[in-house]
Design an enzyme around this catalytic site. Structure first.
Site, PDB file in Angstrom:
ATOM      1  N   ARG A 223       0.863  -1.233   0.040  1.00  0.00           N
ATOM      2  CA  ARG A 223      -0.036   0.073  -0.074  1.00  0.00           C
ATOM      3  C   ARG A 223       1.005   1.261   0.052  1.00  0.00           C
ATOM      4  O   ARG A 223       2.191   1.206   0.570  1.00  0.00           O
ATOM      5  CB  ARG A 223      -1.038   0.116   1.161  1.00  0.00           C
ATOM      6  CG  ARG A 223      -1.999  -1.091   1.329  1.00  0.00           C
ATOM      7  CD  ARG A 223      -3.155  -0.472   0.188  1.00  0.00           C
ATOM      8  NE  ARG A 223      -4.276  -1.557   0.056  1.00  0.00           N
ATOM      9  CZ  ARG A 223      -4.396  -2.542  -0.551  1.00  0.00           C
ATOM     10  NH1 ARG A 223      -3.624  -2.948  -1.362  1.00  0.00           N
ATOM     11  NH2 ARG A 223      -5.464  -3.390  -0.571  1.00  0.00           N
ATOM     12  N   HIS A 271      -2.075   0.308  -9.394  1.00  0.00           N
ATOM     13  CA  HIS A 271      -2.663  -0.397  -8.686  1.00  0.00           C
ATOM     14  C   HIS A 271      -3.437  -1.573  -9.426  1.00  0.00           C
ATOM     15  O   HIS A 271      -4.839  -2.010  -9.235  1.00  0.00           O
ATOM     16  CB  HIS A 271      -3.819   0.252  -7.635  1.00  0.00           C
ATOM     17  CG  HIS A 271      -3.915  -0.693  -6.485  1.00  0.00           C
ATOM     18  ND1 HIS A 271      -3.974  -0.043  -5.340  1.00  0.00           N
ATOM     19  CD2 HIS A 271      -4.019  -1.875  -6.118  1.00  0.00           C
ATOM     20  CE1 HIS A 271      -4.268  -0.978  -4.185  1.00  0.00           C
ATOM     21  NE2 HIS A 271      -4.412  -2.043  -4.865  1.00  0.00           N
TER      22      HIS A 271
END
Ligand code: NDP
Ligand code: OXD
Length: 308
Positions: A223, A271
């Protein structure tokens, strides 16, 4: 006992078709078409509605449609509502592919060849043996372990770091904060596959980059907020780090002026390292519905105190 889906609408249509085929008796609805909110017992979401318990007062389970649950604000969600993350083969396969290509990109000097191509320079570099390039993966969970099992087959010396002790064949396993420096000092390519928690937020910064061997590289598929982005830029600009491959950032998307977009030693993807595959994800959710109704622990049920 309706299940409500609130995530990418296109994928939602696939989930709806799969539910209709595999479990025609279970009412399945796509957000924002709630029907009677009181009948919704199960929510499959990437981002639940902010006031989830007001909107869905009889909710019993929240399923993440992804492997992570850090995007959930569980502060207003009572303890009797169970939370399960997505554990299904599609996510694992995608991540193994992504990290393998990223490691090989760095290992086979493709950053340098891209720069040379821009200059129209045809210059060979010596090929380094995999046995001399040490890989270290932060996180030895479902994804970190699968990635290491593939990378060790190339002959890379492999290590991993986790909170609790693990044993994985042909992988040096380190556990706990006290062993982090030793793990980093033997790592030429660092891969982050940690969940985002209070303990991992901002974990990867100057101290980590300074402890890696000079010229090491970094791959982030965990993340964005786990990384102090300015420290990463400084480490790349000073030559302390060779390159970074980032699938996650903070914020997402990055603003157009962010230096990562144009940095010659950064490769960015939006992502997409891996994603839930609806066909297999629906099977897992159906199995979890069965388990929940039978009072059994669900696949991927998280420990809310631990945060992952
Ligand atoms: P798991 O929960 O299976 O594994 C997490 C691992 O991290 C465990 O080994 C755990 O240690 C370790 N860990 C957690 N906190 C700490 C800590 N404070 N110190 C040391 N180790 C720690 O997660 P997954 O492998 O399934 O997924 C990892 C993450 O990957 C997800 O949370 C998500 O953020 C990210 N992800 C990214 C995707 C993308 O497309 N970019 C797609 C899917 C996931 P222990 O084993 O001791 O509990
Ligand atoms: C996930 C993700 O957590 O896509 O599954 O990041």
């Amino acid at each position: 006992m309706t299940i409500l889906y609130k995530a990418d609408p296109e994928r939602g249509k696939l989930w709806a078709q799969l539910f209709a085929r595999k479990a025609p008796g279970i009412p399945f609805r796509l957000w924002p078409d709630l029907g009677d909110p009181a009948s919704v017992r199960y929510l499959a979401a990437w981002q639940p509605p902010a006031d989830v318990m007001q909107t869905l007062p009889n909710l019993e389970v929240i399923f993440s449609v992804g492997a992570g649950i850090d995007q959930f604000d569980l502060s207003g969600v009572p303890a009797h509502v169970a939370v399960a993350r997505m554990i299904e083969p599609g996510i694992v396969e995608g991540m193994v592919e992504y990290v393998t290509q990223a490691v090989l990109t760095i290992h086979r000097d493709l950053f340098d060849y891209a720069l040379a191509q821009r200059e129209r320079v045809w210059r060979e570099m010596p090929v380094r043996a995999a046995s001399t390039r040490r890989i270290g993966v932060l996180g030895l969970g479902m994804l970190g372990t699968a990635v290491l099992k593939t990378l060790r087959m190339f002959g890379f010396p492999c290590a991993g770091w986790s909170r609790s002790p693990h044993e994985i064949e042909d992988v040096e396993c380190y556990a706990g904060t006290d062993s982090l420096d030793a793990f980093l000092a033997r790592t030429d390519i660092l891969v982050c596959l940690l969940p985002l928690t209070e303990a991992t937020r901002g974990l990867i910064g100057k101290r980590v980059f300074d402890t890696l061997p000079k010229g090491a590289s970094f791959i982030n598929v965990g993340r964005g907020p786990q990384v102090i982005q300015q420290d990463l830029l400084n480490a790349l600009d000073s030559g302390r780090l060779h390159a970074a491959i980032l699938d996650v950032a903070d914020p997402e998307p990055l603003p157009p002026t962010h230096p990562f977009w144009t940095h010659p030693r950064v490769r960015l993807t939006p992502h997409i390292a891996s994603a839930t595959r609806p066909e297999t994800a629906v099977d897992v959710v159906l199995e979890n519905l069965r388990r929940h109704r039978a009072g059994e622990r669900m696949i991927g049920e998280i420990d809310r105190a631990r945060g992952y």
